[in-house]
Design an enzyme around this catalytic site. Structure first.
Site, short mmCIF file in Angstrom:
data_model
loop_
_atom_site.label_atom_id
_atom_site.label_comp_id
_atom_site.label_asym_id
_atom_site.label_seq_id
_atom_site.Cartn_x
_atom_site.Cartn_y
_atom_site.Cartn_z
N THR A 247 0.80 -1.22 0.00
CA THR A 247 0.00 0.00 0.00
C THR A 247 0.84 1.28 0.00
OG1 THR A 247 -0.06 -0.14 2.39
CG2 THR A 247 -1.92 -1.07 1.24
N ARG B 291 -1.33 0.33 6.72
CA ARG B 291 -2.77 0.30 6.93
C ARG B 291 -3.06 -0.68 8.06
NH1 ARG B 291 -6.56 -0.53 1.71
NH2 ARG B 291 -5.16 1.06 0.90
N SER C 90 -8.03 4.12 2.49
CA SER C 90 -8.76 4.00 1.23
C SER C 90 -10.21 3.57 1.42
CB SER C 90 -8.01 3.04 0.31
OG SER C 90 -8.58 3.03 -0.96
N HIS C 91 -10.56 2.41 0.92
CA HIS C 91 -11.95 1.94 0.93
C HIS C 91 -12.27 1.12 2.18
CE1 HIS C 91 -9.11 -0.69 -1.01
NE2 HIS C 91 -9.80 -1.69 -0.51
N LYS D 15 -0.32 6.88 3.97
CA LYS D 15 0.28 6.59 2.66
C LYS D 15 1.31 7.66 2.35
CE LYS D 15 -3.37 6.75 -0.05
NZ LYS D 15 -3.99 6.65 -1.38
N ASP E 166 -14.69 6.06 -3.55
CA ASP E 166 -14.37 5.39 -2.28
C ASP E 166 -13.92 6.39 -1.21
OD1 ASP E 166 -11.85 6.01 -3.27
OD2 ASP E 166 -10.92 4.23 -2.38
N ASP F 298 -11.13 7.64 -0.04
CA ASP F 298 -10.18 8.71 -0.34
C ASP F 298 -10.30 9.26 -1.76
OD1 ASP F 298 -9.22 6.30 -1.34
OD2 ASP F 298 -7.14 6.95 -1.26
N ASP G 252 -10.16 7.91 -4.84
CA ASP G 252 -9.43 7.50 -6.05
C ASP G 252 -10.15 6.42 -6.84
OD1 ASP G 252 -8.91 5.56 -4.16
OD2 ASP G 252 -6.72 5.62 -4.35
N ARG G 253 -11.11 5.73 -6.24
CA ARG G 253 -11.86 4.70 -6.98
C ARG G 253 -13.17 5.26 -7.52
NH1 ARG G 253 -11.37 -1.13 -4.00
NH2 ARG G 253 -9.11 -1.16 -3.97
N THR H 170 -0.58 -5.67 -9.94
CA THR H 170 -1.61 -4.95 -9.21
C THR H 170 -1.00 -3.82 -8.37
OG1 THR H 170 -2.99 -6.89 -9.13
CG2 THR H 170 -3.35 -5.27 -7.41
N GLU I 173 -7.26 -0.21 -13.39
CA GLU I 173 -7.29 -1.52 -12.73
C GLU I 173 -8.74 -1.97 -12.63
OE1 GLU I 173 -4.23 -2.41 -9.61
OE2 GLU I 173 -4.80 -0.40 -9.00
N SER J 5 -10.11 -3.01 -10.12
CA SER J 5 -10.62 -2.68 -8.80
C SER J 5 -11.17 -1.25 -8.75
CB SER J 5 -9.51 -2.86 -7.78
OG SER J 5 -8.35 -2.15 -8.18
N LYS K 195 -4.89 7.09 -9.19
CA LYS K 195 -6.17 6.92 -9.85
C LYS K 195 -7.10 8.02 -9.36
CE LYS K 195 -7.17 3.13 -6.69
NZ LYS K 195 -6.15 2.13 -6.41
N ARG L 50 -8.50 -13.43 -3.82
CA ARG L 50 -9.21 -12.86 -4.97
C ARG L 50 -9.10 -13.80 -6.16
NH1 ARG L 50 -10.20 -8.03 -2.79
NH2 ARG L 50 -8.56 -6.64 -2.06
C1 G1P Z 1 -6.49 -3.65 -3.99
C2 G1P Z 1 -6.80 -3.74 -5.47
C3 G1P Z 1 -5.71 -3.09 -6.27
C4 G1P Z 1 -5.51 -1.65 -5.80
C5 G1P Z 1 -5.27 -1.62 -4.29
C6 G1P Z 1 -5.23 -0.19 -3.76
O1 G1P Z 1 -5.28 -4.33 -3.72
O2 G1P Z 1 -6.99 -5.07 -5.87
O3 G1P Z 1 -6.03 -3.13 -7.63
O4 G1P Z 1 -4.42 -1.06 -6.45
O5 G1P Z 1 -6.33 -2.29 -3.63
O6 G1P Z 1 -6.42 0.50 -4.02
P1 G1P Z 1 -5.25 -5.81 -3.14
O7 G1P Z 1 -6.08 -5.80 -1.88
O8 G1P Z 1 -5.90 -6.69 -4.17
O9 G1P Z 1 -3.81 -6.13 -2.93
ZN ZN Z 2 -8.88 4.53 -2.40
#
Ligand code: G1P
Ligand code: ZN
Length: 552
Positions: free
Chosen positions: A27, A31, A122-123, A135, A286, A288, A290-291, A353, A372, A374, A385, A505
């Site tokens: 990350t 986190r 983030s989310h 971050k 989301d 923060d 970015d999604r 990823t 991505e 996601s 993003k 996943r």
């Molecule tokens: C997940 C998403 C990935 C994204 C990341 C941060 O990571 O799959 O695409 O870049 O969150 O937003 P993962 O939990 O799969 O490692």
């Molecule tokens: Zn985010």
């Protein structure tokens, strides 16, 4: 106003024994649960390691802000006092401490900062019982590379103390100028600069007039960071009626919700679009910002398709009217964009990823857009993003083409064919169960080639690894791939961002040329792959979960 401070920083002894060593470096930061972050000296030790590692701290400029979750303002207070103790010249933060990740990236770039510290998980849910995160972004505005994160972790292992200045808190209520010792602090409105950037990229007049002609839209800010940004953008600048932004007030616990824009966690919005005819277009971002998730009336846009559609229509947007230099997608993202890139005769890169892998490609002008599966899409305008950017991009295309989301998708699929795609997540499974399942599957991979799987023959299998075309760095062990004769594939990864147990996943993809029958439900179209991977990897049997926790 100026606060007089002791010139000598206080050095405090650290009580914890290397508390960060179990953090997966996925990350570009840390986190953890809010509770963990509330432990004495926990946040401080991590910030100390960052400030000892980040290049240019002495006399540098640092951007600090966050997504408004519980702990945001307190963390800003600590970081400002530690930044002053470490000799920074200037710190930039925002009113309420609110700064979306893409807006932070923009600020870092145009204020020529040495980087930024973004407070967000983030989310992930927030609040006292949720998660918190720190971050680090570098001078290019993007997530710090793995090499930096590793240096920070090594530093945390040998830390004995940290430096902080004792001073009263700076008010974040209004924009203003302050100082702590010799470090100046600027509190600015974190939204304005971002909106100006968007105005330079898109044709706001065109979007405004399309919305006025009767194209009702709705945006769900999920009580997270985009609330203020979206209200100003859609309601104030683009003339959408008041109430267009739902859940627009940022709350420390996101109203108890899970600020992840997908069909499970943004169900309120999904129901509005999928089960009523009130709106033509819906979107959510989301925690923060970015999604993004994009919905049309009765229609969900898969993020992989979204990237392909933005790529195919990029010339409609003023900022990309001259065309794209190239595009990139993360490995598990469907290859819908690859077909468009081929048609446009531009490069298409496949990266591991995580957004940080796009950084070098963006910095060296090899790509203009990237994304991505996601729910992340972005471009060279920042190095993160960008959720609202993607929403504006969609609105710009729809305004220009004067069509519905469903029409645009159908047109796209009939031209390029359709990549049926889905991601199945199994959350919070015991870590040893996840590792055993993954390790066993990895060992099986070589023997699968030439065998039958899901009614096809397995063509290749591997554990994805990536050589960065710019700096030659290698990222290995990025996910198990089973690729079939007809191009279908299953990818298996373990999440690097979860904080509870492990998340498995499973990414499923099957391509079909345009044959007039492209309205099948993706879960149905992917059924043989779903059944096949469950049997092969013994997912249900090993996890005890009858079905995935989240399906997108
Ligand atoms: C997940 C998403 C990935 C994204 C990341 C941060 O990571 O799959 O695409 O870049 O969150 O937003 P993962 O939990 O799969 O490692
Ligand atoms: Zn985010």
């Amino acid at each position: 106003m100026s606060i007089s401070e002791p010139l000598q920083p206080i050095r405090k002894k650290i009580r914890l024994d290397s508390p960060f060593t179990d953090q997966k470096p996925g990350t570009s930061g840390l986190r953890k649960s809010t509770k963990q972050f509330s432990e004495p000296n926990y946040l401080e030790s991590f910030i100390e390691a960052i400030l000892r590692t980040l290049p240019g701290v002495n006399q540098g400029v640092l951007v600090i802000g966050g997504d408004g979750r519980y702990g945001n303002k307190q963390a800003i207070d600590v970081i400002l006092r530690m930044a002053a103790a470490h000799g920074l010249r200037h710190a930039i933060t925002t009113t309420g401490g609110i700064l979306s990740t893409p807006a932070a990236s923009n600020l870092i770039r145009y204020r020529k900062a040495i980087g930024g510290i973004i407070l967000s998980a983030s989310h992930n849910p927030g609040g006292e019982n949720g998660d918190f995160g720190v971050k680090v972004n570098g001078a290019n505005g993007g997530p710090a590379p793995e090499s930096f994160t590793e240096q920070v972790y090594s530093c945390t292992k040998i830390l004995e103390d940290y430096a902080i200045v004792d001073s009263s808190s700076i008010s974040l209520d209004l924009p203003g100028q302050y100082s702590i010792g010799s470090m100046t602090i600027e509190v600015l409105d974190g939204i304005e600069d971002y909106i100006s950037l968007m105005e330079r990229l898109f044709d706001f007049d065109l979007i405004r007039s399309a919305l006025k002609k009767g194209f009702p839209i709705v945006f769900d800010a999920m009580h997270a960071v985009t609330g203020g940004y979206a209200t100003r953008l859609f309601e104030d600048c683009l003339g959408a009626p008041k109430g267009t932004v739902l859940n627009g007030l940022p709350l420390e616990d996101f109203g108890g919700g899970h600020p992840d824009p997908n069909l499970t966690y943004a169900k309120e919005l999904a129901d509005l679009l999928l089960n009523t005819d009130s709106y033509c277009f819906g979107a959510a971002c989301d925690g923060d910002g970015d999604r993004n998730m994009i919905l049309g009336q009765g229609c969900f846009v898969n993020p992989s398709d979204s990237l392909a559609i933005l790529t195919a229509n990029a010339k409609i947007v003023p900022a990309y009217s001259k065309g794209l230099v190239g595009v990139a997608r993360s490995m598990p993202t469907s290859s819908a964009v690859d077909i468009v890139a081929k048609d446009l005769k531009i490069d298409c890169f496949e990266t591991p990823t995580g957004w940080k892998f796009f950084g070098n490609l963006l910095d060296s002008d090899r790509i203009t857009l990237c994304g991505e599966e996601s729910f992340g899409t972005g471009s060279n305008h920042v190095r993160e993003k960008d959720g609202l950017w993607a929403v504006l991009f969609w609105l710009q295309i729809l305004a220009q083409k004067q069509c519905t989301v469903a029409d645009l998708m159908s047109q796209h699929w009939s031209k390029y064919g359709r990549h049926y795609y889905s991601r199945h997540d199994y959350e919070d499974i015991p870590i040893d169960v996840a590792h055993d399942l993954y390790g066993r599957l990895e060992l099986m991979l070589p023997k699968l080639v030439g065998q039958e799987f899901a009614g096809q023959t397995v063509k290749t299998t591997d554990n994805f690894s990536y050589v960065d075309p710019i700096d030659g760095s290698i990222a290995s062990n990025q996910g198990l791939r089973i690729i079939l004769d007809d191009g279908s594939r299953v990818v298996v990864r373990l999440s690097g961002t979860g904080t509870k147990g492990a998340t498995l996943r499973i990414y499923l993809e099957r391509y079909e040329h345009s044959n007039g029958n492209l309205r099948q439900h993706s879960q149905k179209a992917l059924e043989p792959l779903i059944i096949g991977i469950d049997a092969l990897a013994e997912i249900t049997q090993r996890t005890g979960l009858e079905r995935p926790t989240v399906i997108t």
